[in-house]
Scaffold this motif. Structure first.
Motif, short mmCIF file in Angstrom:
data_model
loop_
_atom_site.label_atom_id
_atom_site.label_comp_id
_atom_site.label_asym_id
_atom_site.label_seq_id
_atom_site.Cartn_x
_atom_site.Cartn_y
_atom_site.Cartn_z
N SER A 159 42.25 38.97 36.84
CA SER A 159 42.23 38.75 35.40
C SER A 159 43.57 38.19 34.96
O SER A 159 44.61 38.52 35.52
CB SER A 159 41.96 40.08 34.67
N PHE A 219 38.64 49.16 34.38
CA PHE A 219 37.62 48.31 34.95
C PHE A 219 36.87 49.04 36.05
O PHE A 219 37.40 49.99 36.65
CB PHE A 219 38.24 47.00 35.49
N LEU A 242 40.67 43.78 40.42
CA LEU A 242 40.25 42.98 39.27
C LEU A 242 41.13 41.74 39.22
O LEU A 242 42.36 41.84 39.20
CB LEU A 242 40.40 43.77 37.97
N GLU A 262 30.47 44.93 36.70
CA GLU A 262 31.78 44.34 36.40
C GLU A 262 32.26 44.61 34.98
O GLU A 262 32.44 43.70 34.17
CB GLU A 262 31.73 42.83 36.67
N PHE A 263 32.46 45.86 34.67
CA PHE A 263 32.96 46.24 33.35
C PHE A 263 34.48 46.12 33.32
O PHE A 263 35.17 46.61 34.22
CB PHE A 263 32.55 47.67 33.02
N GLU A 264 35.00 45.45 32.29
CA GLU A 264 36.45 45.32 32.10
C GLU A 264 36.74 45.60 30.63
O GLU A 264 35.95 45.23 29.77
CB GLU A 264 36.93 43.89 32.39
N SER A 293 37.87 35.06 39.67
CA SER A 293 37.80 35.93 38.50
C SER A 293 36.90 37.10 38.84
O SER A 293 36.16 37.06 39.83
CB SER A 293 37.24 35.19 37.28
N GLY A 294 36.97 38.14 38.03
CA GLY A 294 36.05 39.27 38.19
C GLY A 294 36.55 40.33 39.14
O GLY A 294 37.73 40.39 39.48
N ILE A 295 35.63 41.14 39.57
CA ILE A 295 35.96 42.34 40.33
C ILE A 295 35.52 42.20 41.78
O ILE A 295 34.45 41.67 42.08
CB ILE A 295 35.28 43.57 39.68
#
Lengths: 216, 255
Positions: free
Chosen positions: B229, B238, B227, A206-208, B182-184
């Motif tokens: 966000s 992302f 994503l 989960e890289f943002e 939240s998150g991916i």
């Protein structure tokens, strides 16, 4: 010993040796590296005795003066000697100078994993993000999935800024000159400085990344 | 555009839908013999697209709405045949007659609130299978019905039915993002190689076999990367590695 048996032994030994020599540090995607509800994650597979970097790289940033990144990291009991560390996340500027390094290390007294964040100032000195009150630059994390947020500001006028948040702790450093640099590429994985003593797998997920700080 | 849905308990069995779809056609128009020619060409592509920018990526804030489209690009192989209804019809991957697609999503982060077929193409007769409680939405094409997508209506013959022969979206879906999400995550096109396999496939009127990933009939399958966000306006990049590769990154070393 018969020549045919000797030949087979030699061939097997050569194959074994070749296999060892060819094994290098690598990155790959696996389901068991998934964190925070995803299905897959990135694995850094570090091989004992190997020092090559292995990473994924993002070149989206375009001379960013402000940059924020977050990701999940799991040390997964990776073997690291207490005197070594490697950059699991690294930032380079448009001149290919490393300007930010996020390092993973392992302490043995007490036995724990630690992370630390360094940001380069104009004079080429590393400014380490420190914990308020203690001045510690090493931030302890568990051998479990940990969410990390890293922020950096590259400005002159003593407005350079470096911040890391993880495991409920804040480390930061600010008030220095850093306008000589910017963010151009970032690397995740075994980004830099893997010494031959590192062995095992580290997970990332989960890289943002953003052009703004979490809180201006 | 009006939403459509249809419940067919057998539609998304593991059996290739082509058997069911073509079975429906053949049951009405039993064939005494088919003449055909064929040429080989590139395969069918299927993707989840963001209609806002044509990418496979979505960034959406908690509590907001996500709109995604299922996109199909037919192949370029063409053939022809003459079914028993007497007219020469087009076949090959360039002229799709039936389709079976299933999309999974994380229903802890996304709630399916609507779906619409593309009324401007043969996709107007797509049949939607709402399995949102299981985190799935299915879409199948198996005939040209009058009224559109009404299997109780009249079924066009293979000689007169519309075919999917142009590159376009076929299904638009709308999701509400949970306020606490939240998150991916991903909008995943299920396939045969998944842990929970699905027979993603297409078929034409003329060919013996369906177009699948295994036989090279389906080439590119691109999921939607999502994503959640509150900082989408400032987003740079992302990846949650849901593509099972590092392909979303600019480059890699040691991959």
């Amino acid at each position: 010993m018969k020549k045919s048996a000797l030949f087979i032994i030699v061939v097997v030994a050569m194959i074994g040796f070749a296999g060892t020599a060819d094994a290098q540090n690598t990155v790959r995607v696996e389901p068991y590296a998934a964190m925070n509800g995803t299905n897959f994650g990135l694995v850094l597979d570090a091989v004992l005795g190997q020092t090559n970097n292995a990473f994924v790289e993002d070149q989206t940033p375009d001379h960013e003066g402000t940059y924020r990144a977050s990701f999940w990291i799991d040390p997964n009991a990776v073997g690291i000697n207490s005197w070594s560390r490697f950059a699991a996340f690294s930032v380079r500027d448009s001149s290919n100078v490393e300007v930010v390094r996020f390092q993973l290390q392992r302490a043995f007294h007490p036995l724990q994993f630690r992370i630390r964040l360094g940001c380069l100032n104009n004079a080429g000195v590393w400014k380490w993000a420190l914990e308020d009150g203690t001045g510690q630059k090493a931030l302890p994390i568990g051998d479990t999935p940990t969410f990390v947020t890293i922020e950096m500001v590259f400005l002159d006028g003593n407005e350079g800024y470096c911040h890391m948040e993880a495991a409920g702790r804040d480390h930061w450093n600010g008030g220095y000159q850093a306008g000589a640099y910017d963010v151009h590429t970032v690397r995740l994985g075994g980004a830099k400085g893997i010494s031959g003593d590192v062995s095992g797998e580290v997970f990332f997920d989960e890289f943002e990344s953003y052009r703004t700080l979490a809180t201006p | 555009m009006r939403p459509l849905s249809f419940h067919s308990p057998h539609l998304f069995d593991n059996k290739p839908f082509r058997i069911i779809g073509l079975g429906l056609l053949l049951a009405f128009f039993a064939s005494a013999g088919w003449a055909q020619t064929s040429t080989l060409g590139p395969a069918i592509d299927v993707e989840i697209l963001n209609p806002a920018d044509g990418s496979n990526s979505f960034c959406v804030a908690p509590g907001e709405t996500l709109t995604a489209r299922l996109f199909i690009r037919p192949g370029t192989s063409t053939t022809s045949c003459t079914p028993s209804c007497g007219t020469v019809v087009d076949g090959g991957s360039a002229h799709i007659a039936t389709a079976v697609v299933d999309i999974t999503f994380d229903n802890q982060k996304l709630t399916l609130v609507g779906s619409t077929n593309n009324s401007g193409t043969a996709a107007v007769d797509g049949l939607v299978q709402d399995n949102s409680s299981q985190g799935r939405i299915g879409w199948a094409m198996g005939g040209d019905w009058t009224p559109d997508a009404d299997t109780s209506g009249a079924l066009a013959t293979p000689c007169t039915m519309q075919l999917l022969d142009s590159t376009d979206w076929v299904l638009e879906t709308e999701f509400n993002v949970h306020p606490t999400a939240s998150g991916i995550t991903s909008l995943h096109l299920r396939r045969k190689t998944d842990t929970d396999p699905f027979s993603l496939s297409f078929a034409d009127i003329c060919s013996e076999d369906a177009f699948t990933e295994a036989n090279g009939g389906i080439d590119e399958i691109n999921d939607g990367a999502v994503l959640v966000s509150s900082s989408c306006n400032a987003l740079l990049f992302f990846d949650g590695f849901e593509t099972q590769t590092g392909e979303r990154w600019s480059s890699s070393t040691g991959f």
